[in-house]
Design a protein around this motif. Structure first.
Motif, PDB file in Angstrom:
ATOM      1  N   UNK A  65      50.172  50.863   0.082  1.00  0.00           N
ATOM      2  CA  UNK A  65      49.639  49.598  -0.024  1.00  0.00           C
ATOM      3  C   UNK A  65      48.847  50.449   1.616  1.00  0.00           C
ATOM      4  N   UNK A  66      47.712  50.543   1.831  1.00  0.00           N
ATOM      5  CA  UNK A  66      46.985  50.972   2.631  1.00  0.00           C
ATOM      6  C   UNK A  66      47.158  50.635   4.213  1.00  0.00           C
ATOM      7  N   UNK A  67      47.635  49.612   4.439  1.00  0.00           N
ATOM      8  CA  UNK A  67      47.637  49.001   5.573  1.00  0.00           C
ATOM      9  C   UNK A  67      48.948  48.125   5.800  1.00  0.00           C
ATOM     10  N   UNK A  68      50.024  48.203   6.693  1.00  0.00           N
ATOM     11  CA  UNK A  68      50.800  47.360   6.952  1.00  0.00           C
ATOM     12  C   UNK A  68      51.333  47.117   7.978  1.00  0.00           C
ATOM     13  N   UNK A  69      52.163  45.841   8.545  1.00  0.00           N
ATOM     14  CA  UNK A  69      51.944  45.874   9.455  1.00  0.00           C
ATOM     15  C   UNK A  69      53.354  47.129  10.120  1.00  0.00           C
ATOM     16  N   UNK A  70      53.380  47.355  11.783  1.00  0.00           N
ATOM     17  CA  UNK A  70      53.881  47.942  11.848  1.00  0.00           C
ATOM     18  C   UNK A  70      55.231  47.267  12.671  1.00  0.00           C
ATOM     19  N   UNK A  71      56.228  48.214  12.142  1.00  0.00           N
ATOM     20  CA  UNK A  71      57.725  47.329  12.300  1.00  0.00           C
ATOM     21  C   UNK A  71      58.152  47.566  13.791  1.00  0.00           C
ATOM     22  N   UNK A  72      58.919  46.180  14.267  1.00  0.00           N
ATOM     23  CA  UNK A  72      59.377  46.558  15.556  1.00  0.00           C
ATOM     24  C   UNK A  72      59.669  47.696  16.206  1.00  0.00           C
ATOM     25  N   UNK A  73      60.291  48.326  15.383  1.00  0.00           N
ATOM     26  CA  UNK A  73      60.920  49.419  16.104  1.00  0.00           C
ATOM     27  C   UNK A  73      60.152  50.332  16.126  1.00  0.00           C
ATOM     28  N   UNK A  74      59.478  51.242  14.823  1.00  0.00           N
ATOM     29  CA  UNK A  74      58.807  52.534  15.747  1.00  0.00           C
ATOM     30  C   UNK A  74      57.505  51.206  16.693  1.00  0.00           C
TER      31      UNK A  74
END
Length: 155
Positions: A65-74
């Motif tokens: 996936x070239x662009x995914x949502x950032x995880x809440x932990x990151x």
């Protein structure tokens, strides 16, 4: 003057030609206006928040996936360790189903952290903004409705 008379005479003899010419000009001008209107709205008009040159969007990527949502932990890790940014906020697109009076309705929504709207300089006209307590896991769900959506649902 003679050329103008000849041109008018030729156009009068072939009405289909000048009708097609006028329709072609009208379509060309209409397409130009449409393209400029969209370009102006997207590219040339200023963004609707303060200091748009200072806004950066960070994403994550994987080989699949070239662009995914950032995880809440990151996001929380980045926010707590950030030294290059004055503030950070997170958002994620979402779809929700609204139940209640009338038929269920599928709506486009954004899940955001409490810091996003103040960071962009956006104020709430009615009700309240999100608070840090709303960001905690297990917190009761809070929603901010757009004016257009609230008007449409109340009628």
């Amino acid at each position: 003057m003679q050329d103008l008379r000849l041109a008018c005479r030729n156009l009068w003899r072939r009405p289909a030609f000048w009708v097609i010419a006028i329709v072609t000009l009208a379509l060309g001008l209409g397409a130009n206006v449409a393209v400029f209107t969209v370009s102006n709205a997207i590219l040339l008009s200023p963004l609707p928040y303060t200091r748009p040159n200072d806004v950066v969007i960070l994403t994550e990527q994987t080989p699949q996936f070239p662009s995914v949502s950032v995880t809440i932990y990151n996001y929380e890790d980045w926010r707590d360790r950030a030294k290059s940014f004055s503030a950070m906020a997170a958002f994620r697109p979402s779809n929700r189903t609204v139940l209640g009076v009338g038929h269920p309705e599928r709506v486009v929504a954004k899940m955001i952290t409490a810091s996003l709207l103040p960071l962009l300089g956006i104020t709430i006209e009615q009700g309240r903004n999100f608070t840090a307590a709303d960001d905690r896991p297990g917190a009761e769900g809070v929603v901010i409705l757009s004016d257009a959506y609230a008007r449409r649902r109340s009628s």
